[in-house]
Design an enzyme around this catalytic site. Structure first.
Site, PDB file in Angstrom:
ATOM      1  N   LYS A 108       9.186  -0.536   2.558  1.00 35.70           N
ATOM      2  CA  LYS A 108       8.480   0.015   3.494  1.00 35.70           C
ATOM      3  C   LYS A 108       9.165   0.717   4.644  1.00 35.70           C
ATOM      4  O   LYS A 108       8.925   1.865   5.022  1.00 35.70           O
ATOM      5  CB  LYS A 108       7.230  -0.505   3.971  1.00 35.70           C
ATOM      6  CG  LYS A 108       6.550   0.064   4.988  1.00 35.70           C
ATOM      7  CD  LYS A 108       4.923  -0.238   5.379  1.00 35.70           C
ATOM      8  CE  LYS A 108       5.237  -1.464   6.118  1.00 35.70           C
ATOM      9  NZ  LYS A 108       3.690  -2.099   6.669  1.00 35.70           N
TER      10      LYS A 108
ATOM     11  N   TYR B 170      28.450  32.431   1.004  1.00 38.31           N
ATOM     12  CA  TYR B 170      28.644  31.075   1.159  1.00 38.31           C
ATOM     13  C   TYR B 170      29.843  30.881   1.705  1.00 38.31           C
ATOM     14  O   TYR B 170      30.866  31.097   1.283  1.00 38.31           O
ATOM     15  CB  TYR B 170      28.447  30.351  -0.170  1.00 38.31           C
ATOM     16  CG  TYR B 170      28.991  28.905  -0.136  1.00 38.31           C
ATOM     17  CD1 TYR B 170      28.156  28.030   0.556  1.00 38.31           C
ATOM     18  CD2 TYR B 170      30.097  28.471  -0.812  1.00 38.31           C
ATOM     19  CE1 TYR B 170      28.666  26.718   0.607  1.00 38.31           C
ATOM     20  CE2 TYR B 170      30.550  27.040  -0.743  1.00 38.31           C
ATOM     21  CZ  TYR B 170      29.741  26.335   0.119  1.00 38.31           C
ATOM     22  OH  TYR B 170      30.026  24.945   0.058  1.00 38.31           O
TER      23      TYR B 170
ATOM     24  N   ASN C 198      34.959  39.244  10.553  1.00 46.70           N
ATOM     25  CA  ASN C 198      33.433  40.087   9.985  1.00 46.70           C
ATOM     26  C   ASN C 198      33.610  39.509   8.655  1.00 46.70           C
ATOM     27  O   ASN C 198      34.601  40.036   7.776  1.00 46.70           O
ATOM     28  CB  ASN C 198      33.414  41.480  10.275  1.00 46.70           C
ATOM     29  CG  ASN C 198      32.020  41.945  10.100  1.00 46.70           C
ATOM     30  OD1 ASN C 198      31.676  41.585   8.829  1.00 46.70           O
ATOM     31  ND2 ASN C 198      31.489  42.538  10.978  1.00 46.70           N
TER      32      ASN C 198
ATOM     33  N   LYS D 272      28.622  25.543   5.281  1.00 45.31           N
ATOM     34  CA  LYS D 272      28.808  24.127   5.343  1.00 45.31           C
ATOM     35  C   LYS D 272      30.255  23.721   5.714  1.00 45.31           C
ATOM     36  O   LYS D 272      31.234  24.312   5.161  1.00 45.31           O
ATOM     37  CB  LYS D 272      28.877  23.482   3.895  1.00 45.31           C
ATOM     38  CG  LYS D 272      28.733  22.233   3.484  1.00 45.31           C
ATOM     39  CD  LYS D 272      29.275  21.675   2.110  1.00 45.31           C
ATOM     40  CE  LYS D 272      30.885  21.773   2.431  1.00 45.31           C
ATOM     41  NZ  LYS D 272      31.318  21.102   0.992  1.00 45.31           N
TER      42      LYS D 272
ATOM     43  N   ARG E  91       0.715  -1.029  -0.053  1.00 48.89           N
ATOM     44  CA  ARG E  91       0.166   0.038   0.172  1.00 48.89           C
ATOM     45  C   ARG E  91       0.771   1.310  -0.156  1.00 48.89           C
ATOM     46  O   ARG E  91       0.689   2.275  -0.070  1.00 48.89           O
ATOM     47  CB  ARG E  91      -0.828  -0.026   1.314  1.00 48.89           C
ATOM     48  CG  ARG E  91      -2.130  -0.914   0.872  1.00 48.89           C
ATOM     49  CD  ARG E  91      -3.333  -0.664   1.739  1.00 48.89           C
ATOM     50  NE  ARG E  91      -3.145  -1.010   3.239  1.00 48.89           N
ATOM     51  CZ  ARG E  91      -3.656  -0.562   4.215  1.00 48.89           C
ATOM     52  NH1 ARG E  91      -4.046   0.752   4.050  1.00 48.89           N
ATOM     53  NH2 ARG E  91      -3.462  -1.002   5.491  1.00 48.89           N
TER      54      ARG E  91
END
Ligand code: UD1
Ligand code: CA
Length: 451
Positions: free
Chosen positions: A22, A348, A359, A333, A15
Protein backbone atom coordinates in the site's frame (compact mmCIF):
# COMPACT_ATOMS: atom_id res chain seq x y z
CA UNK A 1 17.07 17.02 21.54
CA UNK A 2 17.78 14.58 18.74
CA UNK A 3 14.81 12.85 17.16
CA UNK A 4 14.21 9.57 15.40
CA UNK A 5 11.29 8.91 13.09
CA UNK A 6 9.58 5.55 13.07
CA UNK A 7 7.22 5.12 10.14
CA UNK A 8 4.73 2.27 10.35
CA UNK A 9 4.30 0.61 6.98
CA UNK A 10 3.83 -3.10 7.58
CA UNK A 11 0.09 -3.33 6.95
CA UNK A 12 -1.15 -5.31 3.98
CA UNK A 13 -3.58 -2.70 2.71
CA UNK A 14 -6.12 -5.37 1.77
CA UNK A 15 -8.62 -2.83 0.50
CA UNK A 16 -6.19 -1.57 -2.14
CA UNK A 17 -6.64 -4.94 -3.88
CA UNK A 18 -3.07 -4.74 -5.16
CA UNK A 19 0.18 -6.66 -5.52
CA UNK A 20 2.03 -3.47 -4.65
CA UNK A 21 2.46 -2.74 -0.92
CA UNK A 22 0.00 0.00 0.00
CA UNK A 23 2.63 2.56 1.00
CA UNK A 24 4.24 2.33 -2.44
CA UNK A 25 1.15 3.55 -4.24
CA UNK A 26 1.84 7.03 -5.49
CA UNK A 27 0.42 10.49 -5.03
CA UNK A 28 1.81 13.23 -7.27
CA UNK A 29 4.49 10.86 -8.52
CA UNK A 30 5.87 9.85 -5.10
CA UNK A 31 4.97 6.85 -2.96
CA UNK A 32 2.75 7.49 0.07
CA UNK A 33 5.72 6.43 2.19
CA UNK A 34 7.89 9.14 0.68
CA UNK A 35 5.28 11.78 1.48
CA UNK A 36 5.41 10.66 5.11
CA UNK A 37 9.24 10.67 5.01
CA UNK A 38 9.19 14.20 3.62
CA UNK A 39 6.84 15.48 6.34
CA UNK A 40 9.19 14.06 8.96
CA UNK A 41 12.34 15.32 7.24
CA UNK A 42 11.40 18.85 8.30
CA UNK A 43 12.74 18.21 11.80
CA UNK A 44 15.98 16.76 10.45
CA UNK A 45 15.74 13.42 12.25
CA UNK A 46 18.90 11.68 13.37
CA UNK A 47 17.46 8.28 12.48
CA UNK A 48 14.67 7.08 10.23
CA UNK A 49 13.30 3.59 10.70
CA UNK A 50 10.59 2.15 8.48
CA UNK A 51 8.66 -0.76 9.98
CA UNK A 52 7.84 -2.97 7.01
CA UNK A 53 6.07 -6.31 6.68
CA UNK A 54 4.10 -6.98 3.53
CA UNK A 55 6.46 -6.43 0.59
CA UNK A 56 9.22 -5.46 3.04
CA UNK A 57 12.04 -5.71 0.49
CA UNK A 58 10.28 -3.47 -1.98
CA UNK A 59 9.37 -1.02 0.76
CA UNK A 60 12.94 -0.96 2.08
CA UNK A 61 14.47 -0.31 -1.30
CA UNK A 62 11.93 2.41 -2.16
CA UNK A 63 12.69 4.09 1.16
CA UNK A 64 16.45 3.99 0.48
CA UNK A 65 15.96 5.35 -3.03
CA UNK A 66 14.60 8.52 -1.49
CA UNK A 67 16.79 8.70 1.58
CA UNK A 68 19.85 6.49 1.66
CA UNK A 69 20.06 6.46 5.44
CA UNK A 70 16.57 5.02 5.85
CA UNK A 71 16.68 1.80 7.86
CA UNK A 72 14.07 -0.90 7.83
CA UNK A 73 12.80 -3.03 10.69
CA UNK A 74 10.83 -6.13 9.82
CA UNK A 75 7.46 -6.86 11.39
CA UNK A 76 6.75 -10.38 10.22
CA UNK A 77 3.28 -10.62 11.67
CA UNK A 78 1.03 -7.60 11.98
CA UNK A 79 0.02 -7.82 15.62
CA UNK A 80 -0.89 -4.18 16.05
CA UNK A 81 0.59 -0.69 16.02
CA UNK A 82 2.26 -1.14 19.43
CA UNK A 83 3.92 -4.35 18.30
CA UNK A 84 4.98 -2.57 15.10
CA UNK A 85 6.80 0.21 16.97
CA UNK A 86 8.56 -2.36 19.15
CA UNK A 87 10.19 -3.81 16.02
CA UNK A 88 12.17 -0.57 15.68
CA UNK A 89 13.78 -1.05 19.09
CA UNK A 90 16.88 -2.82 17.79
CA UNK A 91 17.52 -0.21 15.12
CA UNK A 92 17.31 2.44 17.85
CA UNK A 93 19.37 0.53 20.43
CA UNK A 94 22.11 3.18 20.50
CA UNK A 95 19.75 6.07 20.09
CA UNK A 96 19.10 8.36 23.00
CA UNK A 97 16.45 10.93 22.18
CA UNK A 98 12.85 11.33 21.11
CA UNK A 99 10.88 9.08 18.82
CA UNK A 100 8.06 10.34 16.63
CA UNK A 101 5.84 7.64 15.19
CA UNK A 102 4.26 8.38 11.79
CA UNK A 103 2.12 6.22 9.50
CA UNK A 104 3.34 5.37 6.01
CA UNK A 105 -0.19 5.63 4.63
CA UNK A 106 -0.84 9.14 5.96
CA UNK A 107 0.87 11.46 3.50
CA UNK A 108 -0.28 14.96 4.38
CA UNK A 109 1.04 15.74 7.85
CA UNK A 110 2.52 19.23 7.52
CA UNK A 111 6.06 19.92 8.74
CA UNK A 112 4.68 22.70 11.01
CA UNK A 113 2.48 20.12 12.75
CA UNK A 114 5.50 17.96 13.48
CA UNK A 115 7.28 21.04 14.83
CA UNK A 116 4.27 21.64 17.12
CA UNK A 117 4.56 18.07 18.40
CA UNK A 118 8.26 18.59 19.11
CA UNK A 119 7.48 21.80 21.01
CA UNK A 120 4.78 20.08 23.10
CA UNK A 121 7.16 17.19 23.83
CA UNK A 122 9.50 19.57 25.60
CA UNK A 123 6.79 20.00 28.26
CA UNK A 124 5.13 16.55 28.25
CA UNK A 125 6.31 12.97 28.44
CA UNK A 126 3.90 11.72 25.79
CA UNK A 127 2.38 13.77 22.97
CA UNK A 128 -0.34 12.53 20.63
CA UNK A 129 -1.54 14.28 17.49
CA UNK A 130 -5.33 14.56 17.48
CA UNK A 131 -7.91 16.17 15.23
CA UNK A 132 -11.53 17.15 15.46
CA UNK A 133 -13.30 14.76 13.14
CA UNK A 134 -16.33 15.81 11.15
CA UNK A 135 -17.30 12.14 11.17
CA UNK A 136 -15.33 10.37 13.93
CA UNK A 137 -16.28 6.96 12.52
CA UNK A 138 -13.93 4.22 13.67
CA UNK A 139 -11.03 6.37 14.82
CA UNK A 140 -9.60 5.99 18.30
CA UNK A 141 -10.94 8.66 20.68
CA UNK A 142 -8.82 10.94 22.86
CA UNK A 143 -10.08 11.09 26.44
CA UNK A 144 -8.99 14.45 27.84
CA UNK A 145 -9.11 16.00 31.30
CA UNK A 146 -8.37 19.64 30.63
CA UNK A 147 -5.09 19.73 28.76
CA UNK A 148 -4.13 16.31 29.98
CA UNK A 149 -4.61 13.33 27.73
CA UNK A 150 -5.73 10.53 30.06
CA UNK A 151 -6.04 7.66 27.59
CA UNK A 152 -6.97 6.70 24.05
CA UNK A 153 -9.83 4.32 23.53
CA UNK A 154 -10.18 2.42 20.28
CA UNK A 155 -13.59 2.56 18.63
CA UNK A 156 -14.07 -1.19 18.98
CA UNK A 157 -13.50 -0.98 22.73
CA UNK A 158 -15.32 2.30 23.37
CA UNK A 159 -18.54 2.86 25.32
CA UNK A 160 -21.33 4.89 23.74
CA UNK A 161 -20.26 7.84 25.83
CA UNK A 162 -16.66 7.56 24.59
CA UNK A 163 -17.84 7.13 21.00
CA UNK A 164 -19.55 10.51 21.31
CA UNK A 165 -16.10 12.17 21.63
CA UNK A 166 -15.11 13.88 18.37
CA UNK A 167 -11.43 14.46 19.21
CA UNK A 168 -9.75 11.58 17.40
CA UNK A 169 -6.35 9.95 17.28
CA UNK A 170 -4.30 10.57 14.13
CA UNK A 171 -1.95 7.78 15.18
CA UNK A 172 1.06 10.06 15.51
CA UNK A 173 2.80 9.81 18.84
CA UNK A 174 5.97 11.27 20.35
CA UNK A 175 7.89 10.21 23.45
CA UNK A 176 11.41 9.67 24.64
CA UNK A 177 12.74 6.43 23.13
CA UNK A 178 13.50 4.73 26.43
CA UNK A 179 10.09 5.69 27.87
CA UNK A 180 8.29 4.60 24.73
CA UNK A 181 9.84 1.13 24.59
CA UNK A 182 9.48 0.64 28.36
CA UNK A 183 5.76 1.47 28.13
CA UNK A 184 5.30 -0.70 25.04
CA UNK A 185 6.72 -3.67 26.96
CA UNK A 186 3.75 -3.33 29.28
CA UNK A 187 1.12 -3.25 26.51
CA UNK A 188 -1.00 -6.39 26.25
CA UNK A 189 -3.51 -7.51 23.64
CA UNK A 190 -6.54 -8.05 25.83
CA UNK A 191 -8.93 -5.96 23.70
CA UNK A 192 -11.61 -6.26 21.05
CA UNK A 193 -9.05 -6.63 18.23
CA UNK A 194 -6.62 -8.84 20.18
CA UNK A 195 -3.87 -6.46 18.99
CA UNK A 196 -1.02 -4.69 20.76
CA UNK A 197 -2.21 -1.09 20.62
CA UNK A 198 0.32 1.73 20.50
CA UNK A 199 -2.44 3.89 21.92
CA UNK A 200 -2.33 2.00 25.23
CA UNK A 201 0.92 3.72 26.18
CA UNK A 202 -1.02 6.84 27.15
CA UNK A 203 -2.98 5.27 30.02
CA UNK A 204 0.17 3.37 31.08
CA UNK A 205 2.15 6.63 31.15
CA UNK A 206 -0.54 8.37 33.21
CA UNK A 207 -0.64 5.45 35.66
CA UNK A 208 3.09 6.01 36.24
CA UNK A 209 2.46 9.69 36.86
CA UNK A 210 3.96 10.79 33.55
CA UNK A 211 2.38 13.69 31.69
CA UNK A 212 0.55 13.33 28.36
CA UNK A 213 -1.15 15.83 26.11
CA UNK A 214 -2.65 16.19 22.65
CA UNK A 215 -1.67 18.60 19.91
CA UNK A 216 -4.24 19.10 17.16
CA UNK A 217 -4.11 19.67 13.45
CA UNK A 218 -6.64 20.07 10.67
CA UNK A 219 -8.42 16.87 9.71
CA UNK A 220 -7.20 17.23 6.11
CA UNK A 221 -3.64 16.49 7.31
CA UNK A 222 -4.58 13.17 8.84
CA UNK A 223 -6.22 11.82 5.72
CA UNK A 224 -5.17 8.19 5.36
CA UNK A 225 -5.27 5.99 2.27
CA UNK A 226 -6.89 2.55 2.50
CA UNK A 227 -8.50 2.07 -0.92
CA UNK A 228 -8.11 3.18 -4.52
CA UNK A 229 -10.95 5.62 -4.01
CA UNK A 230 -9.13 7.16 -1.05
CA UNK A 231 -5.94 7.24 -3.11
CA UNK A 232 -7.78 9.21 -5.78
CA UNK A 233 -9.26 11.53 -3.14
CA UNK A 234 -5.78 12.08 -1.68
CA UNK A 235 -4.40 12.84 -5.14
CA UNK A 236 -7.19 15.39 -5.68
CA UNK A 237 -6.47 16.98 -2.30
CA UNK A 238 -2.76 17.19 -3.14
CA UNK A 239 -3.45 18.74 -6.54
CA UNK A 240 -5.87 21.30 -5.12
CA UNK A 241 -3.25 22.44 -2.63
CA UNK A 242 -0.44 22.47 -5.20
CA UNK A 243 -2.50 24.62 -7.57
CA UNK A 244 -3.44 27.06 -4.85
CA UNK A 245 0.20 27.32 -3.72
CA UNK A 246 1.45 27.87 -7.27
CA UNK A 247 -1.00 30.74 -7.76
CA UNK A 248 -0.11 32.25 -4.38
CA UNK A 249 3.51 32.15 -5.51
CA UNK A 250 2.66 34.23 -8.56
CA UNK A 251 2.21 31.57 -11.22
CA UNK A 252 -0.62 32.06 -13.71
CA UNK A 253 -2.67 28.90 -14.24
CA UNK A 254 -5.14 29.57 -17.02
CA UNK A 255 -7.28 26.56 -16.10
CA UNK A 256 -5.98 25.39 -12.70
CA UNK A 257 -8.16 22.31 -12.45
CA UNK A 258 -6.55 20.83 -15.56
CA UNK A 259 -2.92 21.22 -14.46
CA UNK A 260 -1.33 18.25 -12.73
CA UNK A 261 1.66 18.76 -10.43
CA UNK A 262 4.23 16.37 -8.99
CA UNK A 263 5.23 16.37 -5.34
CA UNK A 264 8.37 18.37 -6.11
CA UNK A 265 7.39 20.70 -8.96
CA UNK A 266 9.00 24.14 -8.67
CA UNK A 267 7.62 27.00 -10.77
CA UNK A 268 8.89 30.56 -10.67
CA UNK A 269 6.94 33.76 -10.36
CA UNK A 270 5.20 35.06 -13.47
CA UNK A 271 5.50 31.77 -15.28
CA UNK A 272 2.32 30.96 -17.20
CA UNK A 273 0.92 27.45 -17.43
CA UNK A 274 -1.84 26.92 -19.97
CA UNK A 275 -4.56 24.24 -19.70
CA UNK A 276 -3.92 20.49 -19.55
CA UNK A 277 -0.27 20.49 -18.61
CA UNK A 278 1.18 17.55 -16.68
CA UNK A 279 4.29 17.89 -14.50
CA UNK A 280 6.00 14.61 -13.64
CA UNK A 281 8.63 14.48 -10.90
CA UNK A 282 11.77 16.61 -11.00
CA UNK A 283 10.65 19.67 -12.92
CA UNK A 284 11.81 23.24 -12.34
CA UNK A 285 10.42 26.09 -14.38
CA UNK A 286 11.95 29.53 -13.97
CA UNK A 287 10.21 32.86 -13.76
CA UNK A 288 8.46 34.09 -16.84
CA UNK A 289 8.57 30.83 -18.78
CA UNK A 290 5.49 29.87 -20.78
CA UNK A 291 4.24 26.29 -20.72
CA UNK A 292 1.60 25.99 -23.36
CA UNK A 293 -1.41 23.68 -23.45
CA UNK A 294 -1.18 19.87 -23.44
CA UNK A 295 2.52 19.66 -22.64
CA UNK A 296 4.05 16.89 -20.53
CA UNK A 297 7.22 17.59 -18.55
CA UNK A 298 9.33 15.41 -16.26
CA UNK A 299 12.88 15.59 -14.90
CA UNK A 300 13.64 18.78 -16.78
CA UNK A 301 14.57 22.41 -16.34
CA UNK A 302 12.98 25.30 -18.22
CA UNK A 303 14.74 28.66 -17.94
CA UNK A 304 13.43 32.17 -17.88
CA UNK A 305 11.68 33.30 -21.02
CA UNK A 306 11.56 29.87 -22.62
CA UNK A 307 8.40 28.64 -24.36
CA UNK A 308 7.27 25.01 -24.33
CA UNK A 309 4.43 23.55 -26.37
CA UNK A 310 1.62 23.38 -27.12
CA UNK A 311 1.83 19.56 -27.19
CA UNK A 312 5.51 19.30 -26.26
CA UNK A 313 7.12 16.52 -24.30
CA UNK A 314 10.15 17.21 -22.13
CA UNK A 315 11.67 14.04 -20.72
CA UNK A 316 14.35 13.54 -18.05
CA UNK A 317 17.51 15.48 -18.72
CA UNK A 318 15.91 18.13 -20.92
CA UNK A 319 17.64 21.43 -20.10
CA UNK A 320 16.23 24.50 -21.78
CA UNK A 321 18.28 27.69 -21.44
CA UNK A 322 16.77 31.17 -21.58
CA UNK A 323 14.53 32.03 -24.50
CA UNK A 324 14.59 28.54 -25.97
CA UNK A 325 11.48 27.65 -27.99
CA UNK A 326 10.21 24.09 -28.10
CA UNK A 327 7.04 23.81 -30.12
CA UNK A 328 4.30 21.37 -30.96
CA UNK A 329 4.97 17.64 -31.13
CA UNK A 330 8.60 18.03 -30.14
CA UNK A 331 10.13 15.49 -27.75
CA UNK A 332 13.33 16.34 -25.91
CA UNK A 333 15.25 13.81 -23.81
CA UNK A 334 18.63 14.15 -22.10
CA UNK A 335 19.51 17.18 -24.17
CA UNK A 336 20.73 20.68 -23.45
CA UNK A 337 19.41 23.49 -25.61
CA UNK A 338 21.49 26.64 -25.23
CA UNK A 339 20.11 30.13 -25.12
CA UNK A 340 17.74 31.07 -27.92
CA UNK A 341 17.80 27.67 -29.64
CA UNK A 342 14.56 26.71 -31.40
CA UNK A 343 12.90 23.41 -32.24
CA UNK A 344 9.44 24.47 -33.17
CA UNK A 345 7.80 21.51 -34.88
CA UNK A 346 7.64 17.72 -34.89
CA UNK A 347 11.11 16.67 -33.73
CA UNK A 348 12.92 14.22 -31.52
CA UNK A 349 16.04 15.59 -29.83
CA UNK A 350 17.64 12.94 -27.60
CA UNK A 351 21.14 12.69 -26.09
CA UNK A 352 22.11 15.95 -27.68
CA UNK A 353 23.62 19.36 -27.17
CA UNK A 354 22.14 22.16 -29.23
CA UNK A 355 24.18 25.37 -29.40
CA UNK A 356 23.01 28.93 -28.94
CA UNK A 357 20.42 30.15 -31.43
CA UNK A 358 20.58 26.96 -33.47
CA UNK A 359 17.40 26.32 -35.45
CA UNK A 360 16.06 22.79 -35.75
CA UNK A 361 13.76 22.37 -38.73
CA UNK A 362 10.47 20.48 -38.67
CA UNK A 363 10.74 16.72 -38.63
CA UNK A 364 14.37 16.59 -37.47
CA UNK A 365 15.30 13.40 -35.63
CA UNK A 366 18.43 12.66 -33.67
CA UNK A 367 18.90 8.94 -34.36
CA UNK A 368 20.48 8.34 -30.98
CA UNK A 369 19.92 4.61 -30.55
CA UNK A 370 21.46 1.88 -32.68
CA UNK A 371 19.50 -0.86 -30.96
CA UNK A 372 22.27 -1.51 -28.46
CA UNK A 373 23.85 1.79 -27.42
CA UNK A 374 22.87 5.44 -27.18
CA UNK A 375 25.00 8.05 -28.96
CA UNK A 376 25.34 11.79 -28.77
CA UNK A 377 24.51 14.46 -31.31
CA UNK A 378 26.20 17.85 -31.12
CA UNK A 379 24.75 20.80 -32.95
CA UNK A 380 26.81 23.98 -33.00
CA UNK A 381 25.75 27.52 -32.23
CA UNK A 382 23.70 29.20 -34.97
CA UNK A 383 23.50 25.97 -36.94
CA UNK A 384 20.51 25.56 -39.22
CA UNK A 385 19.12 22.05 -39.49
CA UNK A 386 16.93 21.68 -42.57
CA UNK A 387 13.52 20.07 -42.24
CA UNK A 388 13.36 16.31 -42.03
CA UNK A 389 17.06 15.86 -41.31
CA UNK A 390 18.10 12.56 -39.75
CA UNK A 391 21.16 13.09 -37.57
CA UNK A 392 22.66 9.63 -37.13
CA UNK A 393 24.60 9.79 -33.87
CA UNK A 394 27.36 10.00 -32.89
CA UNK A 395 27.61 13.05 -35.09
CA UNK A 396 28.61 16.68 -34.84
CA UNK A 397 27.19 19.62 -36.77
CA UNK A 398 29.56 22.59 -36.65
CA UNK A 399 28.81 26.15 -35.65
CA UNK A 400 26.79 28.02 -38.26
CA UNK A 401 26.66 24.85 -40.40
CA UNK A 402 23.54 23.92 -42.38
CA UNK A 403 21.94 20.70 -43.52
CA UNK A 404 19.78 20.36 -46.60
CA UNK A 405 16.19 19.26 -46.00
CA UNK A 406 15.71 15.53 -46.02
CA UNK A 407 19.38 14.81 -45.38
CA UNK A 408 20.57 11.73 -43.58
CA UNK A 409 23.69 13.00 -41.83
CA UNK A 410 26.14 10.26 -40.88
CA UNK A 411 29.38 12.24 -40.86
CA UNK A 412 30.50 15.28 -38.88
CA UNK A 413 29.99 18.65 -40.55
CA UNK A 414 32.66 21.30 -40.05
CA UNK A 415 31.86 24.85 -38.99
CA UNK A 416 30.19 26.99 -41.67
CA UNK A 417 29.68 24.05 -44.08
CA UNK A 418 26.49 23.01 -45.84
CA UNK A 419 25.84 19.28 -45.87
CA UNK A 420 23.44 17.73 -48.36
CA UNK A 421 22.91 14.02 -48.02
CA UNK A 422 19.96 12.98 -50.16
CA UNK A 423 19.37 11.61 -53.64
CA UNK A 424 19.80 14.19 -56.41
CA UNK A 425 16.56 15.23 -58.09
CA UNK A 426 16.00 14.28 -61.75
CA UNK A 427 13.25 15.99 -63.87
CA UNK A 428 11.84 14.13 -66.93
CA UNK A 429 9.92 16.49 -69.24
CA UNK A 430 6.47 15.21 -70.30
CA UNK A 431 6.84 11.97 -68.40
CA UNK A 432 3.98 12.78 -65.99
CA UNK A 433 1.51 12.90 -68.87
CA UNK A 434 2.77 9.65 -70.26
CA UNK A 435 2.63 7.89 -66.92
CA UNK A 436 -0.93 9.12 -66.32
CA UNK A 437 -2.04 7.72 -69.69
CA UNK A 438 -0.54 4.32 -68.92
CA UNK A 439 -2.23 4.21 -65.52
CA UNK A 440 -5.63 5.27 -66.90
CA UNK A 441 -5.44 2.58 -69.58
CA UNK A 442 -4.68 -0.03 -66.92
CA UNK A 443 -7.64 1.11 -64.81
CA UNK A 444 -10.04 0.99 -67.80
CA UNK A 445 -8.95 -2.58 -68.54
CA UNK A 446 -9.48 -3.66 -64.93
CA UNK A 447 -12.94 -1.97 -64.70
CA UNK A 448 -14.04 -3.74 -67.88
CA UNK A 449 -12.92 -7.12 -66.51
CA UNK A 450 -14.90 -6.53 -63.30
CA UNK A 451 -18.10 -5.53 -65.21
C1 UD1 B 1 -5.01 3.39 14.35
C2 UD1 B 1 -5.12 3.82 15.81
C3 UD1 B 1 -6.38 4.67 15.98
C4 UD1 B 1 -6.32 5.87 15.05
C5 UD1 B 1 -6.12 5.41 13.61
C6 UD1 B 1 -5.85 6.61 12.73
C7 UD1 B 1 -4.15 2.05 17.15
C8 UD1 B 1 -4.41 0.88 17.99
N1 UD1 B 1 -5.20 2.65 16.62
O1 UD1 B 1 -6.10 2.57 14.08
O2 UD1 B 1 -6.47 5.12 17.31
O3 UD1 B 1 -7.49 6.64 15.17
O4 UD1 B 1 -4.97 4.55 13.51
O5 UD1 B 1 -5.81 6.18 11.39
O6 UD1 B 1 -3.01 2.44 16.99
N2 UD1 B 1 0.56 -1.09 11.09
C9 UD1 B 1 1.70 -1.85 11.11
N3 UD1 B 1 1.72 -3.03 11.78
C10 UD1 B 1 0.65 -3.48 12.46
C11 UD1 B 1 -0.53 -2.70 12.46
C12 UD1 B 1 -0.54 -1.51 11.77
O7 UD1 B 1 2.70 -1.47 10.50
O8 UD1 B 1 0.75 -4.56 13.07
C13 UD1 B 1 0.55 0.17 10.35
C14 UD1 B 1 -0.42 0.14 9.20
O9 UD1 B 1 0.23 -0.28 8.01
C15 UD1 B 1 -0.87 1.59 9.12
C16 UD1 B 1 -0.80 2.07 10.56
O10 UD1 B 1 0.08 1.19 11.21
O11 UD1 B 1 0.00 2.38 8.36
C17 UD1 B 1 -2.14 2.11 11.24
O12 UD1 B 1 -2.68 0.82 11.29
P1 UD1 B 1 -4.23 0.54 11.13
O13 UD1 B 1 -4.45 -0.90 11.24
O14 UD1 B 1 -4.74 1.24 9.95
O15 UD1 B 1 -4.76 1.25 12.46
P2 UD1 B 1 -6.24 1.62 12.78
O16 UD1 B 1 -6.94 0.41 13.21
O17 UD1 B 1 -6.81 2.40 11.68
CA1 CA C 1 -6.16 2.96 9.35
Amino acid sequence: MSTALVILAAGMGTRMNSDLPKVLHKIAGAPLLVHAMKSGAAIDPEKLVIVAGHGADEVASAARDWYDRAETALQEEQLGTGHAVLQAREALADFDGDVIVLYGDTPFIQPETIEKIVAARALNDVVVLGFDAADPGRYGRLVMAGDTLERIVEFKDASDEERAITLCNSGIVAANAATLFRLLDKVGNDNAAAEYYLTDIVALARAEGLSATAVTCDESETLGVNSRAELAAAEAAFQARARAEAMENGVTLTAPDTVHFAHDTVIGRDAVVEPNVVFGPGVTVESGALIRAFSHLEGCHVSRGATVGPYARLRPGAELAEDVHVGNFVEIKNAVLDEGAKANHLSYIGDAHVGEKANIGAGTITCNYDGVMKHKTEIGANAFIGSNTMLVAPVRVGNRAMTGSGSVITQDIEDDALAIARATQVNKPGLATKLREILQAKKAKRDKGAG
